[in-house]
Design a protein around this motif. Structure first.
Motif, PDB file in Angstrom:
ATOM      1  N   ARG A 146     -12.062  -4.185   0.547  1.00 31.86           N
ATOM      2  CA  ARG A 146     -11.579  -2.588   0.903  1.00 31.86           C
ATOM      3  C   ARG A 146     -12.466  -2.116   1.704  1.00 31.86           C
ATOM      4  NH1 ARG A 146     -11.317   0.039  -5.084  1.00 31.86           N
ATOM      5  NH2 ARG A 146     -13.558   0.443  -5.249  1.00 31.86           N
ATOM      6  N   GLN A 147     -12.000  -1.162   2.675  1.00 36.49           N
ATOM      7  CA  GLN A 147     -12.982  -0.367   3.468  1.00 36.49           C
ATOM      8  C   GLN A 147     -12.655   0.871   4.052  1.00 36.49           C
ATOM      9  OE1 GLN A 147     -13.329  -2.524   7.421  1.00 36.49           O
ATOM     10  NE2 GLN A 147     -15.550  -1.831   7.622  1.00 36.49           N
ATOM     11  N   THR A 148     -13.429   1.767   3.869  1.00 43.22           N
ATOM     12  CA  THR A 148     -13.055   3.073   4.187  1.00 43.22           C
ATOM     13  C   THR A 148     -13.858   3.425   5.597  1.00 43.22           C
ATOM     14  OG1 THR A 148     -14.973   3.954   3.040  1.00 43.22           O
ATOM     15  CG2 THR A 148     -12.779   4.075   1.938  1.00 43.22           C
ATOM     16  N   ARG A 196     -17.425  -3.250   4.578  1.00 49.29           N
ATOM     17  CA  ARG A 196     -16.155  -3.756   3.618  1.00 49.29           C
ATOM     18  C   ARG A 196     -16.713  -4.024   2.513  1.00 49.29           C
ATOM     19  NH1 ARG A 196     -13.083  -7.292   7.646  1.00 49.29           N
ATOM     20  NH2 ARG A 196     -15.125  -8.317   7.679  1.00 49.29           N
ATOM     21  N   GLY A 221       0.790  -1.298   0.029  1.00 51.81           N
ATOM     22  CA  GLY A 221       0.133  -0.005  -0.084  1.00 51.81           C
ATOM     23  C   GLY A 221       0.860   1.226  -0.177  1.00 51.81           C
ATOM     24  N   ASP A 247     -10.783   4.805  -5.162  1.00 50.75           N
ATOM     25  CA  ASP A 247     -10.230   3.457  -4.562  1.00 50.75           C
ATOM     26  C   ASP A 247      -9.522   3.661  -3.450  1.00 50.75           C
ATOM     27  OD1 ASP A 247      -9.296   3.320  -8.121  1.00 50.75           O
ATOM     28  OD2 ASP A 247     -10.972   2.245  -6.970  1.00 50.75           O
ATOM     29  N   GLN A 249      -3.022   0.190   3.644  1.00 52.16           N
ATOM     30  CA  GLN A 249      -3.884   1.268   3.290  1.00 52.16           C
ATOM     31  C   GLN A 249      -3.455   1.778   1.809  1.00 52.16           C
ATOM     32  OE1 GLN A 249      -6.238   3.056   4.817  1.00 52.16           O
ATOM     33  NE2 GLN A 249      -6.435   4.605   2.975  1.00 52.16           N
ATOM     34  N   ALA A 271      -8.686   3.588   0.434  1.00 49.46           N
ATOM     35  CA  ALA A 271      -9.470   2.508   1.424  1.00 49.46           C
ATOM     36  C   ALA A 271      -8.241   1.749   1.957  1.00 49.46           C
ATOM     37  CB  ALA A 271     -10.251   1.568   0.798  1.00 49.46           C
ATOM     38  N   TRP A 328      -9.865 -10.212  -2.130  1.00 52.03           N
ATOM     39  CA  TRP A 328      -9.414  -8.654  -1.590  1.00 52.03           C
ATOM     40  C   TRP A 328     -10.502  -8.062  -1.454  1.00 52.03           C
ATOM     41  CZ3 TRP A 328      -4.599  -6.937  -0.395  1.00 52.03           C
ATOM     42  CH2 TRP A 328      -3.484  -7.561  -0.969  1.00 52.03           C
ATOM     43  N   TYR A 337      -6.991  -1.956   2.300  1.00 51.89           N
ATOM     44  CA  TYR A 337      -7.501  -3.270   1.564  1.00 51.89           C
ATOM     45  C   TYR A 337      -6.847  -4.407   2.359  1.00 51.89           C
ATOM     46  CZ  TYR A 337      -8.195  -0.784  -2.715  1.00 51.89           C
ATOM     47  OH  TYR A 337      -8.745   0.254  -3.357  1.00 51.89           O
ATOM     48  N   TYR A 338      -7.544  -5.285   2.386  1.00 55.62           N
ATOM     49  CA  TYR A 338      -7.562  -6.528   3.206  1.00 55.62           C
ATOM     50  C   TYR A 338      -7.647  -7.834   2.195  1.00 55.62           C
ATOM     51  CZ  TYR A 338      -8.827  -3.493   6.967  1.00 55.62           C
ATOM     52  OH  TYR A 338      -8.891  -2.444   7.849  1.00 55.62           O
ATOM     53  N   GLY A 345      -4.468  -5.761   7.003  1.00 56.39           N
ATOM     54  CA  GLY A 345      -4.824  -4.497   5.765  1.00 56.39           C
ATOM     55  C   GLY A 345      -3.609  -3.787   5.614  1.00 56.39           C
TER      56      GLY A 345
END
Length: 130
Positions: free
Chosen positions: A44-46, A51, A9, A96, A125, A98, A42, A100-101, A123
């Motif tokens: 992603r979450q903000t 998620r 990230g 985009d 970032q 977020a 994959w 990312y996991y 995660g």
């Protein structure tokens, strides 16, 4: 049983590319528990939002699934020798941005809903500036 560690990230500008890595390890994999099916996704979450699914790949046969929002821009792949899943992200947009996991799931089908995934990384970032 399974550990996943994300990396790659960072802060990029809109239009740039970035590749995330997810290193997969664990006794369950060493023992071959998931020889029949294992998928890595994959998400992603903000902050303050649920998620969101991004992409997933079958560890066994390489089949892939993508969210509509990233089709044509993101590519998921795996390197079995390196035990790593990659997410190549091109033409990045501020949307985009977020955390990312990556996550692991032993189901026969590739799922796009997070509750199917039992194993999660911490995660990484991704921030895309305009």
């Amino acid at each position: 049983q399974v550990q996943l560690v994300e990396s790659g990230g960072g802060l990029v500008q809109a239009g740039d590319s970035l590749t995330l890595s997810c290193a997969v390890s664990g006794r369950a994999l060493d023992l071959g528990w998931f020889q029949q099916s294992f998928n890595v996704g994959w998400f992603r979450q903000t902050s303050g939002k649920e998620r969101q699914f991004v992409a997933a790949i079958s560890w066994v046969n390489g089949d892939t699934v993508y969210a509509d929002s990233v089709k044509g821009r993101f590519t998921i792949s795996r390197d079995i020798v390196k035990s790593t899943v990659f997410l190549q992200m091109n033409s990045l947009k501020p949307g985009d941005t977020a955390a990312y996991y990556c996550a692991g799931d032993a189901s026969p089908e590739i799922h796009s809903v997070d509750y199917h995934y039992d194993y999660w990384g911490q995660g990484t970032q991704v921030t895309v500036s305009s």
